[in-house]
Design a protein around this motif. Structure first.
Motif, PDB file in Angstrom:
ATOM      1  N   TYR A   1      -0.653   8.311  10.971  1.00  0.00           N
ATOM      2  CA  TYR A   1       0.545   7.108  11.297  1.00  0.00           C
ATOM      3  C   TYR A   1       1.656   7.486  10.281  1.00  0.00           C
ATOM      4  O   TYR A   1       1.390   8.381   9.236  1.00  0.00           O
ATOM      5  N   ASP A   2       2.934   7.194  10.818  1.00  0.00           N
ATOM      6  CA  ASP A   2       4.260   7.786  10.323  1.00  0.00           C
ATOM      7  C   ASP A   2       4.215   6.931   8.917  1.00  0.00           C
ATOM      8  O   ASP A   2       5.113   6.170   9.168  1.00  0.00           O
ATOM      9  N   LEU A   3       3.692   7.220   7.653  1.00  0.00           N
ATOM     10  CA  LEU A   3       3.822   6.344   6.626  1.00  0.00           C
ATOM     11  C   LEU A   3       4.887   6.907   5.847  1.00  0.00           C
ATOM     12  O   LEU A   3       5.640   6.123   5.170  1.00  0.00           O
ATOM     13  N   PRO A   4       5.214   8.163   5.920  1.00  0.00           N
ATOM     14  CA  PRO A   4       6.455   8.769   5.422  1.00  0.00           C
ATOM     15  C   PRO A   4       7.866   8.012   5.946  1.00  0.00           C
ATOM     16  O   PRO A   4       8.491   7.796   5.206  1.00  0.00           O
ATOM     17  N   ALA A   5       7.704   7.660   7.197  1.00  0.00           N
ATOM     18  CA  ALA A   5       9.213   6.852   7.663  1.00  0.00           C
ATOM     19  C   ALA A   5       9.009   5.444   7.119  1.00  0.00           C
ATOM     20  O   ALA A   5      10.206   5.135   6.604  1.00  0.00           O
TER      21      ALA A   5
ATOM     22  N   LEU B   1       0.917  -1.129  -0.112  1.00  0.00           N
ATOM     23  CA  LEU B   1       0.084  -0.046  -0.029  1.00  0.00           C
ATOM     24  C   LEU B   1       0.897   1.155   0.047  1.00  0.00           C
ATOM     25  O   LEU B   1       0.627   2.312  -0.890  1.00  0.00           O
ATOM     26  N   VAL B   2       1.874   1.193   0.889  1.00  0.00           N
ATOM     27  CA  VAL B   2       2.840   2.530   1.027  1.00  0.00           C
ATOM     28  C   VAL B   2       3.505   2.545  -0.512  1.00  0.00           C
ATOM     29  O   VAL B   2       3.578   3.694  -0.917  1.00  0.00           O
TER      30      VAL B   2
ATOM     31  N   GLU C   1       3.886   8.668  -3.458  1.00  0.00           N
ATOM     32  CA  GLU C   1       3.811   9.894  -3.992  1.00  0.00           C
ATOM     33  C   GLU C   1       2.991  10.771  -3.091  1.00  0.00           C
ATOM     34  O   GLU C   1       3.503  11.889  -2.364  1.00  0.00           O
ATOM     35  N   GLU C   2       1.672  10.184  -2.856  1.00  0.00           N
ATOM     36  CA  GLU C   2       0.819  11.131  -2.055  1.00  0.00           C
ATOM     37  C   GLU C   2       1.188  11.262  -0.677  1.00  0.00           C
ATOM     38  O   GLU C   2       1.226  12.348  -0.028  1.00  0.00           O
ATOM     39  N   ILE C   3       1.700  10.122  -0.024  1.00  0.00           N
ATOM     40  CA  ILE C   3       2.131  10.068   1.167  1.00  0.00           C
ATOM     41  C   ILE C   3       3.246  11.118   1.507  1.00  0.00           C
ATOM     42  O   ILE C   3       3.236  11.895   2.393  1.00  0.00           O
TER      43      ILE C   3
ATOM     44  N   ARG D   1       9.693   3.564  13.855  1.00  0.00           N
ATOM     45  CA  ARG D   1       9.318   4.901  13.666  1.00  0.00           C
ATOM     46  C   ARG D   1       7.746   5.015  13.088  1.00  0.00           C
ATOM     47  O   ARG D   1       6.965   5.925  13.280  1.00  0.00           O
ATOM     48  N   PHE D   2       7.489   3.859  12.429  1.00  0.00           N
ATOM     49  CA  PHE D   2       5.919   3.705  12.263  1.00  0.00           C
ATOM     50  C   PHE D   2       5.083   3.600  13.378  1.00  0.00           C
ATOM     51  O   PHE D   2       4.053   4.016  13.498  1.00  0.00           O
TER      52      PHE D   2
END
Ligand SMILES: Cc1cc2nc3c(=O)[nH]c(=O)nc-3n(C[C@H](O)[C@H](O)[C@H](O)COP(=O)(O)OP(=O)(O)OC[C@H]3O[C@@H](n4cnc5c(N)ncnc54)[C@H](O)[C@@H]3O)c2cc1C
Ligand code: SF4
Ligand code: SF4
Length: 927
Positions: free
Chosen positions: A241-245, A219-220, A225-227, A259-260
């Motif tokens: 939730y720390d999806l960028p991490a 999913l990530v 790109e959007e994250i 980090r997540f």
């Protein structure tokens, strides 16, 4: 699940209590009786945390072993009951309250391993943050994130909220210090949360065992790109939730689970233990205080200051300075903002010079103040720390509500945000205070609102929405360090956009498909202003939980209902019932530590006494009545002193235990004090009632009748110092009567003592409890009662022994004591409440020089508390355990304290292991 009828219960509503009973019964069968409670006191105490919400849980479970967690998760699934994970309950966003089962981790609190070489610690999640750092001090290490709630919050809560504090500027947030977390997913599966290297067999195995993470990675990657487009570019964030991490980790070849998961607020997994990275304890600190004339200049100035490598930089805005009172804190009238800067590493001198150079360009209200002495630094921080408590006392009806209280912005945007808020609050007609960690752009905003006034209340939602829109527009986050909780859950979609928000839900559905873990926290369609605690909105108590950290009853039980915060709630709600709360009242030691520590000026001890006063335990009346009559008491004690062997023997004591009432059972293993065969008055008849002398010794019941040396030491010392001492007529100080609510009796003895003692210029006592009682007699009388004024006069003449020596004699006349022992000091709670903490130490340092050592937790209760030990010996011993450890760690061979019953506790609990003395005993040897 909401707070409606339980879905599993198909019976008509009248049978719900039976369903509740069966839930609790089943849970007790699974976890064990003592680990599950659903009595009114417990569920009331756990119905709120430090937030504005109130949700009554069905039951509270206390996690003591790791195995409890999967069992609880399995039960929650089978019965479809939500689980709320709870640490110290200091969260400000409502994350630790819920209507299902609350799982409290406070008893799961061991330090498992410290590795000083590699600088890490493994700790169970129920450990309190500050206590961890006290333990780590011996290795000169610390866990760096420093939330202001550190004395009460727990490691689990810090991990779940990604907590931080002023030091974040230098050290980062909790996220930056987590190596591994052991945790359970909602399914009951255990996982090790760590940074997994992609392609390694261990990682493949992890994906194999937990395929849901494979899906999350997918999913990530799909939404990468959007994250990243919605990534919040600020120094701290605990929203969403720390999806960028995860995305950044995957770019670098890692699955970065710490980090997540850190910041997931108990909605994705239950943490049980963590391995945390440590840093070295910094050296000495320099504090600078700067007042700006123009808020508009701050952003630029901070931009220039940050490269100087500050440890922390805090801002207090002009409205906060107005609210706390500029005059009270010596704040310049024209200043628009105050900055507080701490430096604790590198070349501090050079840094101070560079800061001065930068500031020379700006308009300051007064010259910069620089301080390197700790006590003076604390004075500089006084105004900053006073804001929140002062806001609570500012108006009896309007309280500082937490809504836009935790935004974090790019730090250069903070002044713009402050100016915006000023106008917004003016438009909505709210007074407010704003302060925060400007270095990280983190701003705490508290508006004073009457939550029970519908007109004011209706403004909160549009005001919050406007505030958050501005935060997002400026590139900030709605939650810098306190999490989304229930307060910000409805705004998370606005923060991250619909696509990322949908992803959050997909991840929640993968890891917790039944929504068992903390429903409505972080992700929710509910409005923020539901399930509010309207009663609490009128209290001065903010439920911050700070008092729990000093409450010995909390220490013994590690349950919120037995902490001062929970006790205060239970007895303050309108549905209070004495019979239901009796055990909770009974466990208060009346040590007054809560009132000493409370930043909002609340006094849970006094409220407890008021409740006792409505139902004083009649069974104690004859005994307390005897204490009113000094001659009778003296005779009884002397008789007991002479016959001590008899009533202390193995045959007699079980009989006494059998005959004593259940609620005040005098257990046979309890060690009774050794009483003197001859009372102090009979040992010194020549000193009795000498009205011509200027100094009265108030020996109190204990030093008057115990077989100890304190009385003689005090008399000898004062005599050697040239004071004419007398033993005036005196009654019990009244504190034991107060503890059980016999206020009329206390007032009677107060009158007696005032009449007797006001004849003397000085009244000296060697007992902290007597001193506090004597100094506070004025509270017993209405202002128009002549005894009110007399009591105030008496208070001005009363001294603790050490205080008297310091204030009325010359320290230089004390020579050094030569026993060669290392000596430490224990603060008696009531002496601390009377604000005497420095004087005994000053005396000891004068006699002992570097043989005086401080022990950790010197200011925590020893657990004796007058009568508490006699009726609650097990809890009393539990409370003492912390002292035992601290004494051992200090290396002291002698402990000194200014309270006869504290001394008794140390003697009883430590036996021959350590010498126990009153300061007077040491001083009498050297004067
Ligand atoms: C006066 C005051 C000052 C504060 N100052 C700061 C500050 O400077 N910085 C800051 O960051 N915060 C601050 N806070 C907020 C709060 O204290 C912190 O967020 C703290 O870390 C919460 O810890 P706790 O143990 O009390 O957690 P709780 O309040 O019990 O719980 C908080 C969240 O963590 C979850 N949780 C708890 N334990 C676990 C676990 N074992 N597994 C999974 N989830 C868990 C809960 O479900 C809940 O969602 C302050 C609060 C107060 C009252
Ligand atoms: S009594 Fe004071 S310290 Fe205790 S919870 Fe309330 S405000 Fe906090
Ligand atoms: S008086 Fe002591 S025991 Fe009682 S609530 Fe306060 S801190 Fe706890």
């Amino acid at each position: 699940m909401g707070s409606g009828p339980p879905v599993y219960c198909l019976l008509p509503a009248t049978y719900y209590p039976l369903c509740e009973m069966s839930i609790t019964r089943e849970l007790r069968n699974i976890l064990g009786d003592s680990k599950v409670k659903d009595d009114p006191g417990t569920i009331t105490a756990y119905s709120t945390d430090a937030s504005i919400y109130k949700l009554i849980p069905r039951a509270v479970s206390f996690i003591e072993e790791e195995e409890d967690v999967p069992k609880l998760l399995d039960f929650a699934h089978r019965r479809n009951i939500p689980l709320t994970i709870r640490g110290g309950g200091t969260g400000l966003a409502g994350g630790a309250v819920g209507s299902g089962i609350v799982a409290d981790f406070s008893k799961y609190n061991q330090i498992l391993e410290v590795n000083p070489q590699k600088k890490w610690v493994k700790v169970q999640v129920g450990h309190i943050y500050e206590e961890l750092n006290i333990h780590l001090k011996r290795h000169k290490l610390m866990f760096a994130p420093d939330p202001a709630s550190g004395d009460a919050c727990q490691i689990g809560g810090m991990l779940a909220n990604n907590s931080s504090g002023p030091r974040t500027l230098r050290y980062g947030t909790t996220k930056d210090h987590v190596l591994e977390i052991e945790a359970y997913l909602a399914s009951g599966q255990k996982i090790l949360i760590k940074k997994y290297k992609l392609g390694e067999p261990e990682t493949d195995k992890f994906f194999y065992n937990h395929p849901e993470f494979k899906k999350i990675v997918q999913l990530v990657e799909e939404k990468r790109e959007e994250i990243l487009r919605r990534e919040v570019k600020v120094k701290k964030n605990s929203s969403g939730y720390d999806l960028p991490a995860l995305a950044h980790g995957l770019d670098g070849g890692y699955l970065d689970l710490p980090r997540f998961f850190v910041g997931s607020e108990g909605t994705l997994a239950v943490f049980t233990s963590a391995t945390l990275n440590l840093v070295e304890v910094p050296g000495e600190k320099v504090t600078l205080l700067v007042f700006f004339e123009d808020m508009g200049e701050i952003a630029h100035a901070v931009g220039e200051l940050l490269p100087i490598e500050l440890t922390s930089i805090e801002i207090v805005d002009s409205s906060s300075m107005d609210l706390i009172g500029r005059e009270s804190y010596d704040l310049p009238p024209s200043s628009e903002a105050m900055l507080l800067i701490d430096l604790d590493y590198g070349d501090q001198r050079e840094k101070v010079e560079r800061i001065k150079e930068v500031l020379a360009k700006y308009r300051l209200s007064v010259p910069l103040v620089e301080e390197s002495e700790v006590s003076k630094q604390e004075a500089l921080w006084r105004a900053r720390k006073a804001i929140l408590p002062t806001l609570y006392r500012y108006d009896p009806l309007k309280k500082p509500l937490c809504f836009i209280e935790d935004a974090a912005l790019p730090s250069e945007k903070l002044p713009e945000m402050l100016l915006f808020l000023k106008e917004l609050m003016r438009d909505y007609d709210f007074k407010f205070g704003a302060f925060g960690h400007i270095g990280d752009g983190n701003l705490h905003v508290h508006a004073l609102v009457n939550g029970n006034d519908p007109a004011q209340f209706s403004k909160i939602e549009p005001l919050t929405a406007a505030g958050y829109s501005k935060v997002i527009e400026l590139g900030g986050t709605i939650a810098g360090e306190h999490g989304d909780g229930r307060t910000r859950a409805p705004f998370v979609e606005r923060q991250f956009g619909p696509e990322v928000y949908k992803l959050f839900w997909e991840i929640k559905n993968l890891l917790d498909p039944e929504h068992i873990l903390n429903p409505d926290v972080k992700l929710s369609n509910k409005k923020a202003l539901v399930n509010l605690d309207y009663e609490k909105l009128n209290w001065d108590c903010s439920s911050c939980g700070k008092c729990n950290s000093y409450c010995p009853s909390y220490e013994a039980h590690r349950e919120d209902s037995f902490g001062s915060r929970g006790r205060f709630r239970v007895i303050s709600y309108s549905n209070y019932d004495f019979r239901e709360a009796r055990d909770i009242l009974d466990d208060c030691l009346n040590c007054k530590s809560c009132r000493v520590i409370c930043p909002a000026g609340c006094d849970p001890a006094e409220e407890t006494i008021k409740r006792w006063a409505e139902h004083p335990p009649r069974i104690l009346a004859p005994w307390l009545g005897a204490m009113k009559r000094p001659e009778l008491l003296e005779r009884i004690f002397s008789l007991q002193g002479r016959s001590q062997k008899l009533w202390d023997n193995n045959f007699f004591r079980p009989l006494v235990e059998l005959l004593s009432p259940t609620s005040f059972r005098l257990r046979s293993e309890v060690k009774l004090p050794r009483l003197a065969r001859v009372s102090i008055r009979n040992r010194h008849p020549e000193l009795v009632e000498r009205p011509e002398t200027e100094l009265a010794y108030f020996y109190g019941c204990a030093d008057g009748s115990f077989d100890n040396n304190t009385g003689e030491a005090i008399i000898t010392t004062l005599d050697k110092l040239g004071f004419n001492v007398t033993l005036p007529k005196q009654s019990c100080c009244g504190l034991p009567m107060e503890t059980y609510g016999f206020m009329e009796m206390k007032t009677e003895v107060a009158r007696f003592n005032i009449d007797s003692l006001l004849r003397f210029e000085h009244v000296v006592t060697g007992c902290g409890s007597c001193l506090l009682a004597l100094k506070e007699y004025d509270k017993l009388f209405e202002e128009e009662d002549p005894y009110h004024q007399k009591a105030i006069e008496l208070a001005g003449r009363c001294y603790d022994f050490s205080e008297f020596i310091i204030k009325k004699t010359k320290l230089s006349s004390l020579s050094s004591i030569s026993n060669g022992k290392r000596v430490t000091y224990h603060d008696p709670c009531h002496l601390r409440a009377a604000e005497i903490t420095e004087e005994p130490r000053q005396l000891l340092k004068a006699m002992l020089a570097d043989r005086f050592v401080e022990m950790d937790y010197a200011d925590r209760c020893c657990g004796f508390a007058g009568t508490y030990y006699f009726f609650h010996p097990e809890q009393s011993e539990k409370i003492f355990e912390r002292k035992r450890e601290a004494l051992k760690d200090s290396g002291a061979e002698m402990v000194v304290s200014s309270c006869p019953t504290c001394l008794l506790q140390f003697k009883n609990q430590m036996g021959e292991e350590i010498e126990v003395r009153h300061p007077a005993e040491l001083i009498s040897e050297v004067v």
